[in-house]
Design an enzyme around this catalytic site. Structure first.
Site, PDB file in Angstrom:
ATOM      1  N   LYS A 118       0.820  -1.214   0.000  1.00  0.00           N
ATOM      2  CA  LYS A 118       0.000   0.000   0.000  1.00  0.00           C
ATOM      3  C   LYS A 118       0.857   1.269   0.000  1.00  0.00           C
ATOM      4  O   LYS A 118       0.400   2.334  -0.379  1.00  0.00           O
ATOM      5  CB  LYS A 118      -0.978  -0.016   1.165  1.00  0.00           C
ATOM      6  CG  LYS A 118      -2.056  -1.073   0.942  1.00  0.00           C
ATOM      7  CD  LYS A 118      -3.202  -1.002   1.886  1.00  0.00           C
ATOM      8  CE  LYS A 118      -4.276  -2.005   1.510  1.00  0.00           C
ATOM      9  NZ  LYS A 118      -3.802  -3.420   1.481  1.00  0.00           N
TER      10      LYS A 118
HETATM   11  C1  LIG Z   1      -4.321  -4.526   0.772  1.00  0.00           C
HETATM   12  C2  LIG Z   1      -3.546  -5.764   0.656  1.00  0.00           C
HETATM   13  C3  LIG Z   1      -3.896  -6.790  -0.265  1.00  0.00           C
HETATM   14  C4  LIG Z   1      -5.119  -6.715  -1.143  1.00  0.00           C
HETATM   15  O1  LIG Z   1      -5.006  -5.746  -2.158  1.00  0.00           O
HETATM   16  P1  LIG Z   1      -6.318  -5.173  -2.875  1.00  0.00           P
HETATM   17  O2  LIG Z   1      -5.845  -4.066  -3.723  1.00  0.00           O
HETATM   18  O3  LIG Z   1      -7.228  -4.713  -1.760  1.00  0.00           O
HETATM   19  O4  LIG Z   1      -6.918  -6.289  -3.646  1.00  0.00           O
HETATM   20  C5  LIG Z   1      -3.088  -7.914  -0.338  1.00  0.00           C
HETATM   21  N1  LIG Z   1      -1.999  -8.048   0.450  1.00  0.00           N
HETATM   22  C6  LIG Z   1      -1.640  -7.105   1.356  1.00  0.00           C
HETATM   23  C7  LIG Z   1      -0.438  -7.337   2.202  1.00  0.00           C
HETATM   24  C8  LIG Z   1      -2.393  -5.925   1.472  1.00  0.00           C
HETATM   25  O5  LIG Z   1      -2.024  -5.000   2.379  1.00  0.00           O
END
Ligand SMILES: *Cc1c(COP(=O)(O)O)cnc(C)c1O
Length: 502
Positions: A118
């Site tokens: 993120k």
């Molecule tokens: C947010 C997140 C996901 C999922 O990603 P999306 O864009 O919501 O599908 C997968 N792995 C981790 C570690 C995340 O923080």
């Protein structure tokens, strides 16, 4: 390039406006009017660019109301402090040494300040917002409000800290986040930052934040203080667009390491929650990146697996808390954008589906749309045991350590290969450092953790594997605690007003 809504015909707006508004007034998501195309020559020309340059190039395709200089500056400020110069390196795992044509590139999206993917979006969004404020002539300060169950809060704090004309305030449930997550948040520096624990659970914190957003009186008081509320929600276009860039970077890495040649098709596997990360891969595909299939990998919350198999999206089901908490989601908001594009921009149809989701908790897409999705996507889900098994297996084979989410992606890929015998080279999105989910990773490696606290587990995992620990986690136990505030849920609004007035 202008932006329109997935749910009705609105007057097209600029990307700066879309980023500041977040959500369209009709409840829909903003999408680009047209998806830009790139040629193979252009993809080839990326080979000498830094990641920052590549990112600015990609943003330039979509954010046409920003100048090249502005986008270059955003990319520099977002990524120049990632802990490796490649920013998004790819570890190539050859799955079967006897079959070197079937490599898996594990694309490490976790070299940012909070060791999860993120960061790639949340390091960029604040700068895009700051410049958007100038473009639309907004002089008020933007106050970002976040309720977090752990990871998003820290990534948002790290992104917005000390960004001019913004403030950020994060509420987390007192006692409801891990020791490490709490330490990450309460040690966050920055002059525009507030972190407050709420007595209650995550729902209390989230309900409190939603109430504040919907309260006209509070908004009026904030207005007098020169402050406007906003969110750093994952449906904001400004969070999605930076993610498209790394699929081009990953493709380039597979060429550089001689796994593929320019123009060869690859498979991309993505551990999916809110459908943001995999949607970015879909945009890359529609732009012209040679992609054969997108694998949508889920955990036991397999609402998407069922959707891609049957065409029915049904959120009425049991909810599981898993060792991949960032994928524990029953409503994948960004799916709406996919439905819009693949239905040929049929906002009436999308709007109908979303109304049904709201009222009945489910909808069924029509046959034409289903057939189109079948061509692009393959979906698989994996159990908790399978996730741990793949952490153990990959470590045993390559001395390479996967976090739980990244392991879901590799396990789903393995199921796909078993079913189809398709050995096309793969890029797998690795979304977190294994040190972010230490206890589950230690369990997968069969290391006993009874009575070992979170911080000690970091050291234990490091000693057991020698796999590099991210610096931001290594220094955590010595970092200074800067935020001690705790409040009741009915005090949250007052805390927001107090912080806004500071
Ligand atoms: C947010 C997140 C996901 C999922 O990603 P999306 O864009 O919501 O599908 C997968 N792995 C981790 C570690 C995340 O923080």
């Amino acid at each position: 390039m202008k932006y329109i809504s997935t749910r009705s015909k609105i007057k097209p707006i600029t990307s700066a406006e879309a980023i500041l508004q977040g959500l369209a007034k009709d409840g829909g998501l903003f999408v680009p009017e047209k998806i830009p195309k790139v040629t193979l020559e252009e993809i080839d020309s990326l080979k000498d660019k830094t990641y920052e340059q590549l990112s600015a190039w990609l943003l330039g395709k979509y954010l046409t109301d920003y100048t090249e200089d502005e986008l270059g500056e955003c990319a520099e400020l977002a990524y120049n402090w990632f802990d490796v110069t490649a920013r998004v390196p790819v570890a190539v795992l050859i799955q079967d040494p006897k079959n070197p044509v079937a490599p898996v590139g594990n694309m490490e999206l976790w070299h940012g300040p909070t060791s999860a993917f993120k960061d790639i979006a949340l390091q960029m969004l604040p700068h895009l917002m700051r410049m958007a404020l100038k473009k639309v002539g907004e002089t008020k300060t933007i106050l970002i409000l976040v309720a977090t169950s752990g990871d998003t809060g820290k990534a948002a704090l790290a992104g917005f800290a000390d960004v001019p004309q913004t403030k950020i305030m994060v509420f987390y449930p007192d006692g409801g986040v891990s020791q490490i997550q709490k330490l990450q948040m309460v040690t966050q520096g920055g002059s525009n930052v507030n972190v407050t624990a709420v007595r209650g659970n995550f729902d209390d914190a989230q309900t409190g934040v939603k109430k504040i957003f919907g309260d006209k009186k509070i908004r009026a008081e904030l207005d007098k203080l020169g402050v406007k509320l906003s969110s750093a929600n994952s449906i904001n276009w400004g969070r999605l667009v930076p993610q498209i860039a790394y699929y081009f970077a990953g493709y380039r890495e597979l060429i550089k390491t001689n796994q593929i040649k320019l123009g060869d098709k690859i498979i991309i596997s993505v551990p999916t929650g809110n459908f943001g990360n995999i949607l970015a891969a879909y945009y890359a595909l529609r732009m012209g990146l040679p992609i054969k299939k997108l694998i949508c990998a889920s955990n036991m919350n397999n609402v998407l697996t069922e959707f891609f198999a049957t065409g029915v999206y049904n959120r009425n089901r049991e909810f599981f808390k898993t060792i991949t908490p960032s994928m524990d989601i029953l409503i994948s908001s960004n799916l709406e954008r996919l439905l819009y594009h693949e239905s040929g921009g049929d906002f009436k149809q999308v709007s109908r589906y979303m109304t049904e989701l709201n009222t009945k908790g489910k909808y069924q897409i029509d046959k034409t749309l289903k057939a189109r999705l079948d061509k692009i996507f393959h979906a698989e889900y994996v159990t908790e045991d399978e996730t741990k098994l793949f952490i153990k297996r990959v470590y045993a084979s390559f001395k390479y350590l996967l976090d739980t989410h990244s392991a879901v992606s590799i396990a789903a890929l393995s199921k796909y290969r078993g079913r189809t015998k398709d050995l096309t080279p793969v890029l797998s999105a690795s979304t977190a450092s294994p040190y972010k989910f230490t206890s589950a990773v230690l369990e997968a490696l069969e290391k006993p953790i009874d009575g070992v606290d979170d911080l000690a587990q970091l050291k234990l995992l490091n000693r057991a594997t020698n796999f590099k620990m991210p610096k931001n986690l290594a220094v955590l136990s010595a970092a200074q605690i800067l935020h001690n505030d705790v409040c009741d849920k009915d005090e949250m609004a007052q805390r927001v007003l107090d912080f806004a007035a500071k």
